[in-house]
Design a protein around this motif. Structure first.
Motif, short mmCIF file in Angstrom:
data_model
loop_
_atom_site.label_atom_id
_atom_site.label_comp_id
_atom_site.label_asym_id
_atom_site.label_seq_id
_atom_site.Cartn_x
_atom_site.Cartn_y
_atom_site.Cartn_z
N SER A 198 -29.53 34.82 -27.46
CA SER A 198 -29.01 33.59 -26.88
C SER A 198 -28.52 33.82 -25.45
N GLY A 199 -27.71 34.87 -25.26
CA GLY A 199 -27.22 35.17 -23.93
C GLY A 199 -28.35 35.46 -22.95
N GLY A 232 -16.46 33.28 -25.81
CA GLY A 232 -16.86 33.83 -27.10
C GLY A 232 -18.08 34.72 -26.95
N LEU A 233 -18.76 34.96 -28.07
CA LEU A 233 -19.89 35.87 -28.07
C LEU A 233 -21.00 35.43 -27.13
N HIS A 234 -21.44 34.17 -27.23
CA HIS A 234 -22.57 33.72 -26.43
C HIS A 234 -22.18 33.58 -24.96
N GLY A 235 -20.95 33.15 -24.69
CA GLY A 235 -20.51 33.04 -23.31
C GLY A 235 -20.45 34.38 -22.61
N LEU A 236 -19.88 35.38 -23.30
CA LEU A 236 -19.79 36.71 -22.72
C LEU A 236 -21.17 37.34 -22.55
N ALA A 237 -22.05 37.14 -23.55
CA ALA A 237 -23.41 37.68 -23.43
C ALA A 237 -24.15 37.03 -22.28
N THR A 238 -23.97 35.72 -22.09
CA THR A 238 -24.62 35.02 -20.98
C THR A 238 -24.15 35.58 -19.64
N ALA A 239 -22.84 35.75 -19.50
CA ALA A 239 -22.30 36.29 -18.25
C ALA A 239 -22.83 37.70 -17.98
N TYR A 240 -22.88 38.52 -19.02
CA TYR A 240 -23.38 39.89 -18.86
C TYR A 240 -24.83 39.90 -18.38
N GLY A 271 -26.01 30.11 -37.53
CA GLY A 271 -26.85 31.19 -37.00
C GLY A 271 -26.33 31.83 -35.74
N GLY A 272 -25.09 31.55 -35.34
CA GLY A 272 -24.63 31.97 -34.02
C GLY A 272 -24.48 33.45 -33.83
N PHE A 273 -23.85 34.16 -34.77
CA PHE A 273 -23.56 35.57 -34.56
C PHE A 273 -24.84 36.37 -34.36
N LYS A 274 -25.78 36.22 -35.25
CA LYS A 274 -27.01 37.03 -35.21
C LYS A 274 -27.81 36.78 -33.93
#
Length: 381
Positions: free
Chosen positions: A353-354, A19-27, A345-348
């Motif tokens: 987060s990542g 998802g959003l946080h997982g992909l941002a973390t990997a990036y 609060g996840g999306f914002k």
């Protein structure tokens, strides 16, 4: 977008959750820390969960210092993501207006505004006349159920397009060599002397030096597989979208007292969020009475919406902690890290987060902005 590669036998880091946080973390693991062998494993397809079941609001005007720090870091990253990811996320800082309806709300909101200003975060108090000038379609009649006594305003807040954020981070991570492995459900973990050594998946075992758990809505289940517990409950968070309408709303309007927040998407649909259902569930739908209350309140605050039609409704599965704040950091299992419990609060928080979770995984110790959100706080108080 692409075919999932065959998993390699071993990675430096495996991120569970596409998802959003997982992909941002990997990036950010690849971009900020130069970690080349990173995989994201996702049981469905990228962004199939909460990533596209939210209302896309971006803001940082929280009350507590710890929350302000990480959400403000995220808000400062949003404007530059288009260039950094080479993908238009349709980030639109149109402002976030927070209506208040009681004297108690007035005092609490003004306290929050003063705290934001003291922390260097933009925040304003609007009197009813100022609300009318900023958002003319709000009903300011004094005799309605929820009379508007004023509002907070964060002008840098706004919206982004959720699926574009998924695609942006995924494509950027892919270009940096991250393997994005879809259709690969995690069924367990390989543990040796309380240290994670890999993940078991429906596509076979994958070795890992470190593992990050970022499965929104399923964090508790993943933790159980690894042998520890989380103080988390999963509950549906409801929302709806209207048919396409002419543009009438050029800001985001929130009302915490009645759990209604509404914006108008770039294509013209009204996107409206509601409160959480008061029961534990993994269903991506919710109770009708929550939407009914939401619609009643919205029609009172925005009479112009009365002629619109609901196109569809949905519920995202949100992880909720006892203090309504996320858990970011280490777990009782060595080299296994967790990022969950963001609630509403996840999306914002996606880029922030990542960023901090990638730093935490790379160095093995919590990033300073993640440190207050450790799992240990529930033991120490």
């Amino acid at each position: 977008l692409w075919r999932s590669p065959e998993p390699k036998s071993h990675y430096d880091v495996v991120i569970v959750g596409g998802g959003l946080h997982g992909l941002a973390t990997a990036y950010y693991l690849a971009r900020n820390h130069g970690i080349g062998k990173v995989a994201v494993v996702e049981r469905g397809w990228l962004g199939n969960g909460n990533a596209v079941r939210n209302t896309t609001v971006v803001r940082s005007n929280y009350l507590l210092d710890e929350s302000m720090a990480i959400y403000e870091h995220s808000l400062r990253l949003w404007p530059g993501l288009k260039d950094a990811l080479d993908h238009d996320l349709l980030f639109d800082p149109r402002g976030v207006l927070g209506l208040v309806h009681t004297e108690h709300d007035v005092r609490n909101t003004q306290r929050q505004i003063y705290a934001n200003i003291a922390a260097g975060i933009d925040a304003e108090w609007l009197e009813p006349a100022d609300v009318a000038a900023f958002c003319p379609i709000v009903n300011l009649a004094p005799d309605i159920r929820y009379p508007v006594l004023g509002a907070s305003l964060q002008r840098r807040g706004g919206l982004a397009r959720h699926d574009a954020v998924v695609f942006g981070f995924a494509r950027a991570a892919d270009r940096l060599g991250v393997d994005l492995i879809q259709g690969s459900e995690v069924t367990g973990f390989e543990l040796v002397n309380n240290r994670v050594r890999g993940v078991k998946t429906t596509r076979g075992p994958i070795g890992a030096g470190k593992v990050g758990l970022v499965g929104a809505g399923r964090s508790w289940l993943l933790a159980q597989m690894a042998g520890f517990d989380l103080p988390i409950q999963a509950t549906p968070l409801q929302a709806l979208v209207s048919e396409v309408l002419d543009q009438v709303l050029d800001t985001v309007v929130m009302s915490g007292a009645v759990h209604v927040y509404v914006s108008q998407a770039h294509k013209g649909e009204l996107v409206m969020g509601a409160g959480r259902d008061p029961y534990v569930s993994y269903g991506q739908r919710g109770s009708f009475h929550v939407l009914e209350h939401q619609a009643q309140a919205a029609l009172e605050l925005f009479p112009i919406f009365a002629r619109g039609h609901i196109l569809r409704t949905w519920g995202g599965i949100v992880d909720v902690t006892p203090d309504a704040s996320p858990i970011i950091g280490l777990t009782p299992v060595d080299d296994l890290f967790i990022n969950c419990g963001w609630g509403t609060g996840g999306f914002k928080a996606t880029p922030g987060s990542g960023w901090v979770f990638a730093d935490t995984i790379a160095h093995g110790v919590p990033h300073p902005m993640a440190a207050p959100f450790s799992l240990a706080r529930f033991e120490t108080g």
